[in-house]
Enzyme design. Sequence first.
Site, PDB file in Angstrom:
ATOM      1  CD  GLN A 162      -6.676  -4.285   4.425  1.00 20.57           C
ATOM      2  OE1 GLN A 162      -7.584  -5.000   4.847  1.00 20.57           O
ATOM      3  NE2 GLN A 162      -6.898  -3.063   3.976  1.00 20.57           N
ATOM      4  CG  ASP A 221       0.736  -2.048   6.236  1.00 22.01           C
ATOM      5  OD1 ASP A 221      -0.239  -2.210   6.996  1.00 22.01           O
ATOM      6  OD2 ASP A 221       0.659  -1.410   5.171  1.00 22.01           O
ATOM      7  CB  CYS A 256      -3.564   3.200  -1.663  1.00 21.17           C
ATOM      8  SG  CYS A 256      -4.826   4.428  -1.357  1.00 21.17           S
ATOM      9  CE  LYS A 310      -7.160   0.079   6.419  1.00 20.68           C
ATOM     10  NZ  LYS A 310      -7.987   0.353   5.244  1.00 20.68           N
ATOM     11  CG  HIS A 348      -1.905   0.980   1.398  1.00 20.23           C
ATOM     12  ND1 HIS A 348      -1.636   2.283   1.718  1.00 20.23           N
ATOM     13  CD2 HIS A 348      -3.254   0.903   1.261  1.00 20.23           C
ATOM     14  CE1 HIS A 348      -2.779   2.959   1.775  1.00 20.23           C
ATOM     15  NE2 HIS A 348      -3.771   2.147   1.496  1.00 20.23           N
TER      16      HIS A 348
HETATM   17  C1  LIG Z   1      -2.196  -2.602   3.700  1.00 19.82           C
HETATM   18  C2  LIG Z   1      -2.555  -1.212   4.132  1.00 19.82           C
HETATM   19  N1  LIG Z   1      -1.625  -0.423   4.660  1.00 19.82           N
HETATM   20  C3  LIG Z   1      -1.887   0.818   5.081  1.00 19.82           C
HETATM   21  C4  LIG Z   1      -3.144   1.356   4.965  1.00 19.82           C
HETATM   22  C5  LIG Z   1      -3.402   2.738   5.457  1.00 19.82           C
HETATM   23  O1  LIG Z   1      -4.284   2.709   6.533  1.00 19.82           O
HETATM   24  P1  LIG Z   1      -4.859   4.070   7.144  1.00 19.82           P
HETATM   25  O2  LIG Z   1      -5.457   4.817   5.987  1.00 19.82           O
HETATM   26  O3  LIG Z   1      -5.874   3.598   8.127  1.00 19.82           O
HETATM   27  O4  LIG Z   1      -3.724   4.787   7.753  1.00 19.82           O
HETATM   28  C6  LIG Z   1      -4.158   0.582   4.403  1.00 19.82           C
HETATM   29  C7  LIG Z   1      -5.511   1.136   4.196  1.00 19.82           C
HETATM   30  O5  LIG Z   1      -6.254   0.715   3.352  1.00 19.82           O
HETATM   31  C8  LIG Z   1      -3.861  -0.735   3.989  1.00 19.82           C
HETATM   32  O6  LIG Z   1      -4.799  -1.516   3.448  1.00 19.82           O
END
Ligand SMILES: Cc1ncc(COP(=O)(O)O)c(C=O)c1O
Length: 409
Positions: A204, A201, A367, A227, A124
């Site tokens: 998910q 990270d 993203c 999430k 992401h």
């Molecule tokens: C794998 C992953 N990393 C990071 C993020 C960023 O999360 P946030 O927008 O809650 O900071 C997301 C959000 O969709 C994600 O799916």
Amino acid sequence: MNCLPKSDIRESFPILSTVFDDGKKLIYLDNAASTQKPRCVIERLKRFYESENANVSRGAHRLGNIATSEYETARDQIANFIGANPEEMIFTSGTTESINAIVYGWGEENVKKNDEIVVLVSEHHSNFIPWQQLAKRKEAFFKVVSVRRDGTLDLNEFKKAITNRTKVVAIAQVTNTFGVIHPIDEIVEIAHSKGAITVVDGAQSVPHILTNVKEMNADFLAFSGHKMLGPMGIGGLYISKKRIGEMRPFFFGGGMIDRVYNDRTKFANPPQKYEAGTPNVAGAIGLAEAVKFLKKVGMAEILDHERQLLEYSYHKLDGINGLALYGTRDLEKRVGVLSFNIEGVHPHDVATILDFQGVAIRSGHHCAQPFMRYLGIHYTARASFYFYNSVEDVDALTDAIKDVKERFS
Ligand SMILES: Cc1ncc(COP(=O)(O)O)c(C=O)c1O
């Protein structure tokens, strides 16, 4: 309020009974973007603002003490949920802020010229750009490791990319595009064997897979509350005991100090050292309530349910002409995310037409532009499940996809 999930779990989520003006029922399949909130989380936020609202760690009055105590109890509960000690977990606004906190708090100090930072092409943007930009500032190498077209990682290829110069390996345990689970324990082991630190990270993964940071042995883990049934604007960053001393504060201000002099400041101990300013107290308390709910449902049951929905989706969708379904078919390596494309139809049109039927999915690059470019597909439509979704939701998705096909045939 009792947070026990109702026998019909959907009844715990007020929004899931939404019926739109045109009579269509909401079929919410955009859980990878954000999950819905159970009534107990909503009620907990209300209770905080109705009877506990005050700033934390500052006042000598009763409300301040209640708010502080609830905030720290929330930290204990959320840290416990991921297998961390409370002092190893700081509250942030979410995964994006957590990863930037590592970059500014640890990376700025420790990454040097010619070091290597390794990510996967499927990351992401939140776990890609902060490292890419750090590498530029430090004249370090930003290495982007490929994955297979089904989203899985070839560990041998990954191993080859890790060298004695690798300083950081930053990887999502689960991809948001295809919902592929990477073998995080092996990744951490390989990275550590070369002396690199590991950043996971967990945006998910923490909502879908039982997480134990001690077993994972990563140095950092980032996650987002919204999430995993929690409020927006709250999340966490786990910093292992080993790294917490190497981390310098990245924000400065109230709440993170022990003593301040004209010429110097002695900082508070972690975790307060990394939480400058007024925190999102209600968010933290709401997230703790969400975590209680998840525990009652059971993390193993959540993953199992999502996989059953995935399997059912394949049963319903396989064989539909012109429908491409992405991601490995080994469901042991998947959470409930289903990316797809319909030949000749832009995914934004797919999502719009599905919305006519009340079916909420996401479309776009998710993203993850480097991954989309790598695959040569630009965009996908993405349905993502959580434990409150049902086979009827998958049926509605299938019917809506068939409707798209008809309209464009
Ligand atoms: C794998 C992953 N990393 C990071 C993020 C960023 O999360 P946030 O927008 O809650 O900071 C997301 C959000 O969709 C994600 O799916």
